[in-house]
Enzyme design. Structure first.
Site, short mmCIF file in Angstrom:
data_model
loop_
_atom_site.label_atom_id
_atom_site.label_comp_id
_atom_site.label_asym_id
_atom_site.label_seq_id
_atom_site.Cartn_x
_atom_site.Cartn_y
_atom_site.Cartn_z
CG ASP A 7 -1.90 1.08 1.20
OD1 ASP A 7 -2.24 1.73 0.38
OD2 ASP A 7 -2.20 1.56 2.49
CD GLU A 68 -5.04 0.19 -2.00
OE1 GLU A 68 -5.98 -0.48 -1.65
OE2 GLU A 68 -4.75 1.07 -1.23
CG ASP A 141 -0.99 3.31 5.99
OD1 ASP A 141 -1.29 3.86 4.90
OD2 ASP A 141 -0.71 3.94 7.12
#
Length: 189
Positions: A7, A68, A141
């Site tokens: 992430d 992501e 996160d």
């Protein structure tokens, strides 16, 4: 199969390394947060992310990297900085010889919770449940990164036939819905 989920962020980058067969036996091998000091230059922060993820790839030797996709808000400078972080991660993946695949936040949420509009708390709870963790990792996160890795395993990591990325484009959606259905018959109604 071992997947490094990321992430990305310019101040905090979450990572999660998950092994699994694409069906139900998932295990978290490592997870954490690369927290960066906001007073350091952006170039130094990007370099630190590259270095720390490079060490992680060298140590755990993932078969794939899943990242992501960027959320683009109203702040252009933030979007540019995030794009630079993502570019460094893609370059690292390419330099390490590990294929990289991208997933939109809604796709990750849908794979993990069954709802593309799920709240971060729901994603965190389901990630902890799917990985049989005794507690929910913090911050979001980290659970988001674990969710990205799980999404990749559920979508494409179950040993199903897949089209390999040639590193010239994103890997998101390369496997397709049919491969997901074949890899996860218990998740389809």
């Amino acid at each position: 199969m071992v997947v490094l989920g990321i992430d990305p962020g310019s101040l905090a980058t979450g990572y999660g390394v998950v092994s699994g067969d694409g069906r139900e036996s998932f295990r978290a091998l490592s997870c954490g947060l690369i927290r960066l000091h906001p007073r350091k230059s952006h170039a130094v922060r990007v370099g630190e992310i590259y270095r720390e993820l490079s060490e992680l790839i060298g140590e755990l030797k993932p078969d794939r990297v899943a990242i992501e996709t960027a959320f683009v808000g109203k702040n252009v400078q933030s979007a540019l900085k995030l794009g630079q972080v993502r570019g460094a991660i893609m370059a690292l993946s390419f330099n390490s010889g590990v294929p990289i695949f991208e997933y939109a936040p809604r796709e990750v949420k849908s794979a993990v919770t069954g709802r593309g509009g799920a709240a971060k708390e729901q994603v965190a709870f389901m990630v902890a449940s799917m990985l049989s963790l005794s507690s929910v990792p913090k911050p979001f996160d980290v659970t988001d990164a674990l969710g990205v890795a799980l999404c990749d395993l559920l979508r494409c990591g179950g040993g199903q036939k897949e089209r390999q990325t040639d590193m010239k484009g994103s890997g998101g959606g390369l496997c397709g819905w049919g491969d997901f259905v074949r890899a996860s018959p218990d998740r389809v109604l």
